[in-house]
Design a protein around this motif. Structure first.
Motif, PDB file in Angstrom:
ATOM      1  N   MET A   1       0.819  -1.184   0.000  1.00 20.81           N
ATOM      2  CA  MET A   1       0.000   0.000   0.000  1.00 20.81           C
ATOM      3  C   MET A   1       0.873   1.261   0.000  1.00 20.81           C
ATOM      4  N   LYS A   2       1.969   1.194   0.770  1.00 13.05           N
ATOM      5  CA  LYS A   2       2.871   2.350   0.808  1.00 13.05           C
ATOM      6  C   LYS A   2       3.476   2.596  -0.566  1.00 13.05           C
ATOM      7  N   GLN A   4       1.972   2.028  -3.401  1.00  8.78           N
ATOM      8  CA  GLN A   4       0.934   2.675  -4.203  1.00  8.78           C
ATOM      9  C   GLN A   4       0.873   4.174  -3.884  1.00  8.78           C
ATOM     10  N   ILE A   5       0.972   4.506  -2.611  1.00  8.24           N
ATOM     11  CA  ILE A   5       0.942   5.901  -2.195  1.00  8.24           C
ATOM     12  C   ILE A   5       2.134   6.645  -2.785  1.00  8.24           C
ATOM     13  N   GLN A  39      -7.670   9.149  -5.168  1.00 11.90           N
ATOM     14  CA  GLN A  39      -7.051   7.840  -4.930  1.00 11.90           C
ATOM     15  C   GLN A  39      -6.115   7.894  -3.726  1.00 11.90           C
ATOM     16  N   LEU A  43      -6.371   5.751  -0.208  1.00 15.01           N
ATOM     17  CA  LEU A  43      -5.301   4.877   0.256  1.00 15.01           C
ATOM     18  C   LEU A  43      -4.765   5.311   1.615  1.00 15.01           C
ATOM     19  N   GLU A  44      -4.650   6.622   1.811  1.00 13.36           N
ATOM     20  CA  GLU A  44      -4.154   7.107   3.100  1.00 13.36           C
ATOM     21  C   GLU A  44      -5.141   6.809   4.225  1.00 13.36           C
ATOM     22  N   GLU A  46      -7.210   4.229   4.236  1.00 14.57           N
ATOM     23  CA  GLU A  46      -7.108   2.784   4.438  1.00 14.57           C
ATOM     24  C   GLU A  46      -5.841   2.434   5.218  1.00 14.57           C
ATOM     25  N   LEU A  47      -4.723   3.072   4.883  1.00 17.26           N
ATOM     26  CA  LEU A  47      -3.473   2.818   5.590  1.00 17.26           C
ATOM     27  C   LEU A  47      -3.579   3.235   7.051  1.00 17.26           C
ATOM     28  N   SER A  57       0.282  -4.183   6.336  1.00 17.15           N
ATOM     29  CA  SER A  57      -0.164  -4.864   5.122  1.00 17.15           C
ATOM     30  C   SER A  57       1.006  -5.320   4.265  1.00 17.15           C
TER      31      SER A  57
END
Length: 74
Positions: A1-2, A4-5, A39, A43-44, A46-47, A57
């Motif tokens: 996930m990081k 993707q960010i 987006q 994501l932030e 969710e993280l 994750s």
């Protein structure tokens, strides 16, 4: 996930540079920036939720991939 960010941050910078140098019309760059911002915010959130729950994750995904690479280890 990081990852993707980080990618979204790089993409936002790229689109800003394209708009600045005129290779992409400003209205298109603005729409893309808005999309990337949404987006990124998702994501932030969710993280932050996963972090609050104590879930890493990336570490979990790495562990699952390791197990899939060597199923006999189970």
């Amino acid at each position: 996930m990081k990852r993707q960010i980080d990618k979204i941050h790089r993409d936002r910078k790229k689109w800003a540079e394209h708009a600045f140098d005129g290779t992409v019309p400003s209205d298109i760059a603005r729409k893309k920036q808005d999309q990337l911002t949404r987006q990124l915010a998702g994501l932030e959130r969710e993280l932050a939720s996963l972090t609050q729950a104590g879930i890493d994750s990336d570490a979990t995904l790495d562990a699952v991939l390791d197990l899939m690479a060597d199923p006999g280890r189970m």
